[in-house]
Design an enzyme around this catalytic site. Structure first.
Site, mmCIF file in Angstrom:
data_model
loop_
_atom_site.group_PDB
_atom_site.id
_atom_site.type_symbol
_atom_site.label_atom_id
_atom_site.label_comp_id
_atom_site.label_asym_id
_atom_site.label_seq_id
_atom_site.Cartn_x
_atom_site.Cartn_y
_atom_site.Cartn_z
ATOM 1 N N ASP A 158 54.812 26.536 -97.846
ATOM 2 C CA ASP A 158 55.690 25.413 -97.522
ATOM 3 C C ASP A 158 54.999 24.319 -96.717
ATOM 4 O OD1 ASP A 158 55.396 26.773 -95.168
ATOM 5 O OD2 ASP A 158 57.499 27.392 -94.995
ATOM 6 N N ASP A 201 49.065 24.806 -96.566
ATOM 7 C CA ASP A 201 49.127 25.805 -97.648
ATOM 8 C C ASP A 201 48.661 25.242 -98.983
ATOM 9 O OD1 ASP A 201 50.114 27.934 -96.139
ATOM 10 O OD2 ASP A 201 52.174 27.225 -96.317
ATOM 11 N N ASP A 222 55.134 34.207 -98.066
ATOM 12 C CA ASP A 222 55.379 33.939 -96.646
ATOM 13 C C ASP A 222 56.519 34.818 -96.169
ATOM 14 O OD1 ASP A 222 53.452 31.977 -96.408
ATOM 15 O OD2 ASP A 222 54.813 30.369 -96.983
#
Length: 689
Positions: free
Chosen positions: A401, A405, A96
């Site tokens: 997070d 996901d 990310d």
């Protein structure tokens, strides 16, 4: 033809040290014959025990547990023990952007309002009261954050996600009274932020009517706008020229690595609002009026660029997967070193999630290797990328997070959840939790993972050397003379050195910088490499040769002719046992550095290794000097001790010279595959025939 040990015994070919035959048919008693058979069986079982590498599971568990404890100090909580080793084999990391590569401390640094660029700290109420009121209403009501103003007049406490906190803090700077604005209107319906649509909305009712406020990705909100708010508060149609101006502003901000967020609204007749089942009401999201666009800065974490470069040197490709604008993603990727300014910065290396999602499975597989940055991606796009990379043979690590996901974290070979910003669902789906959300900690996990794999290889090299040497020495001695130089108790002590103490010593080797200069180990790479086979054969051949020479000619070489036959035999076997143990003690140092010539580098820093070597040496001295009756050995004089140690020390220069021997690139196991395949083919043809 050489006879087997039990055949030699019962046919009268096995003799005592004094030359007398051990078994005579019709003369030897039943008890004596039975004890002789038991002794042979004990030797056979002991050889099998030494030959089987039963210490490997212990070594693997020890090195995993040790690494897991040490990784906690590097801000990584391991949930699944096996993921430590898997992380060392990772070939790519899908990371990310927000909070992992960046600090997740966002600030509004640029604003475009009523068609002009403003200083973010300007009070917008001074421009147009009606326009400012609409913008402030949208900021205060369309948010999941809150603002708490202390009664003593101190600084406001802003809570919420980093993006919400940045926007609310900016709202306070431009003159927003959070509680007052929210008290003047009531919320009718909320459309929470959606990762697919990249926007969130709210319907509020006030004295001036019902307003639908939208906030989200600038280019997506802009595409839904048919008008914009002018300086005097009037609504102007969104012409092609004005739309292009706003697009240019968004692109410029994105190229400066800013996250672009747009605010828009529309009015709604109260009659169109459903009186019942308002929860199912779909908020109008077309024909919007653009209020403004802000650029939010989220600086890169210090040390990220060097961490990304470290991954590149280690053969691990870092890919950024973010929901941000593609231009923002490219700017951050360039800043972090994921993209090279001199390289190609276009498709398929940089791609939008939508474009990747709409491809066929075959097409996704063809470009998955090339993708370096994916912008405007959804959690499902991340999952598709992980699946495509795994089909290409990659060992994939993924950071995440959010709750959405979880599928990608579960699908990846190693799921890395963020400890500070991650949801419980994400953490439950992960293998390792990064406690400080920092990408540099992810790289440390890779380093520890490679250390686990390397330590297991070190132990295997050490154990196989002991196994091969002990097995060959005892088997050759047994089939040639009917007796073995290393008895059952001695071999069990050697097994303890090799399995338990050896595992402790080699499994706790700390990671070195050289680990991050190697290429990652593939899924099908052999655990025992050609370098390990070379080191193993060099040491094993040396030990076998020298100890067999002493086994067959030891009495003469050691000048034991003056001793009684029984005592001379015991001294010779004790010397062989002592020398064999010291060969393993010195070879333990060689096992520390299978590929390096300097095996002593950093050895004093590993206190556990030095302690185990010292303890093993002390126990060996105690066994030979004081536990002779239990081990069926005798004491050695100082000269025999020196010779034993000297033979063991030779393994150091031998290991140094052995590393000059070149090894083929092709794995040793690969040379036997054609033979194995042809034999299988012949066998199948034979069945068919």
């Amino acid at each position: 033809m050489v006879k087997k040990p039990h055949c030699r015994y019962f046919t009268g070919h096995t003799k005592n040290p004094d030359g007398t035959v051990q078994f005579r048919a019709g003369t030897t008693g039943l008890k004596q014959g039975f004890m002789g058979a038991i002794r042979i069986l004990t030797i056979a079982v002991t050889i099998v025990v030494v030959a089987v590498p039963e210490g490997l599971p212990l070594a693997v568990t020890l090195t995993l547990a040790y690494s897991m404890r040490k990784m906690m100090l590097d801000k990584a909580l391991v949930r699944r023990l096996s993921s430590c080793e898997t992380m060392g084999s990772a070939t790519t990391i899908c990371s990310d952007k927000t909070g992992t590569l960046t600090l997740n401390k966002m600030t509004v640094v640029e604003a475009h309002f009523i068609g002009t660029r403003l200083d973010p700290c300007d009070d917008v109420r001074a421009i147009s009261s009606s326009s400012a009121a609409l913008l402030i209403e949208g900021i205060a009501q369309n948010t999941t954050g809150t603002v708490f103003l202390p009664e003593d007049g101190g600084a406001a406490d802003v809570t919420g996600s980093p993006t919400e906190k940045a926007i609310l803090s900016w709202g306070l700077k431009i003159g927003m009274d959070f509680n007052d604005v929210r008290s003047k209107s009531s919320v009718l319906h909320v459309f929470p932020f959606n990762s697919e649509k990249k926007r969130g909305g709210v319907a509020v009712q006030s004295d001036t009517g019902v307003h639908i406020h939208w906030k989200g990705a600038a280019e997506l909100v802009l595409s839904s706008c048919k008008s914009w708010l002018s300086l005097d508060g009037s609504v102007q149609p969104m012409g092609a020229q004005k739309r292009n101006e706003y697009k240019k502003s968004i692109e410029d901000m994105a190229k400066s690595s800013l996250r672009c967020v747009a605010f828009a609204y529309c009015q709604c007749d109260i009659e169109k609002i459903p009186k019942e089942d308002i929860a199912d009401w779909k908020l109008p999201e077309e024909d919007l009026t653009l209020l403004g666009i802000v650029g939010i800065k989220d600086p890169c974490r210090p040390g990220v660029r060097s961490a990304v470069q470290l991954c590149k040197n280690a053969g691990v490709k870092v890919r950024m997967v973010t929901g941000d604008n593609i231009e923002t993603a490219k700017a951050i990727a360039l800043e972090c070193g994921i993209l090279d300014a001199n390289g190609v910065i276009s498709e398929p290396f940089v791609i939008e999630g939508k474009a990747f999602r709409e491809m066929s499975e075959i097409a996704r597989g063809e470009i998955a290797d090339k993708i370096t940055v994916m912008g405007r991606s959804s959690p499902n796009d991340k999952l598709l990328l992980v699946q495509a990379l795994k089909r290409k043979g990659h060992v994939v690590a993924v950071t995440g997070d959010g709750t959405n996901d979880a599928p990608a974290l579960h699908e990846a070979d190693i799921g890395l959840a963020m400890g500070m910003s991650g949801t419980e669902v994400a953490k439950e789906s992960s293998d390792i939790i990064i406690l400080d959300d920092d990408f540099t900690s992810v790289v440390k996990v890779v380093r520890w993972g490679r250390s686990v794999y390397a330590n297991i290889q070190k132990f295997i090299q050490f154990q196989l050397t002991v196994n091969v040497a002990a097995l060959v020495i005892n088997v050759i001695a047994a089939v040639s003379s009917g007796d073995v130089p290393l008895n059952a108790v001695e071999l069990l002590w050697v097994n303890l050195i090799m399995d338990t103490l050896g595992a402790l010593a080699l499994a706790t080797e700390p990671p070195t910088d050289n680990l991050m200069k190697r290429q990652p180990v593939g899924r099908r790479e052999p655990l025992v490499t050609n370098i390990m086979w070379r080191n193993l054969f060099v040491q094993a051949i040396y030990q076998i040769a020298i100890l067999l020479i002493f086994n067959f000619s030891g009495k003469k070489i050691l000048r034991l002719q003056n001793e009684s036959p029984d005592n001379a035999e015991k001294m010779k076997n004790t010397f062989i046992f002592n020398t064999f143990v010291f060969c393993q003690i010195f070879n333990e140092f060689n096992a520390r550095k299978p590929e390096e010539r300097n095996v002593f580098k950093g050895v004093t820093k590993n206190h556990l290794f030095m302690g185990i070597v010292c303890v093993t040496t002390v126990f060996q001295i105690l066994i030979v000097e004081f536990l002779g009756k239990f081990f069926k050995i005798v004491r050695l004089n100082w000269s025999l001790w020196l010779v034993s140690v000297a033979i063991g020390v030779v393994s150091w220069p031998l290991a140094y010279l052995g590393k000059f021997i070149p090894v083929p690139v092709r794995p040793l196991q690969a040379y036997f595959k054609p033979c194995w395949k042809s034999s299988r083919r012949d066998e199948e043809e034979g069945r068919q025939g």
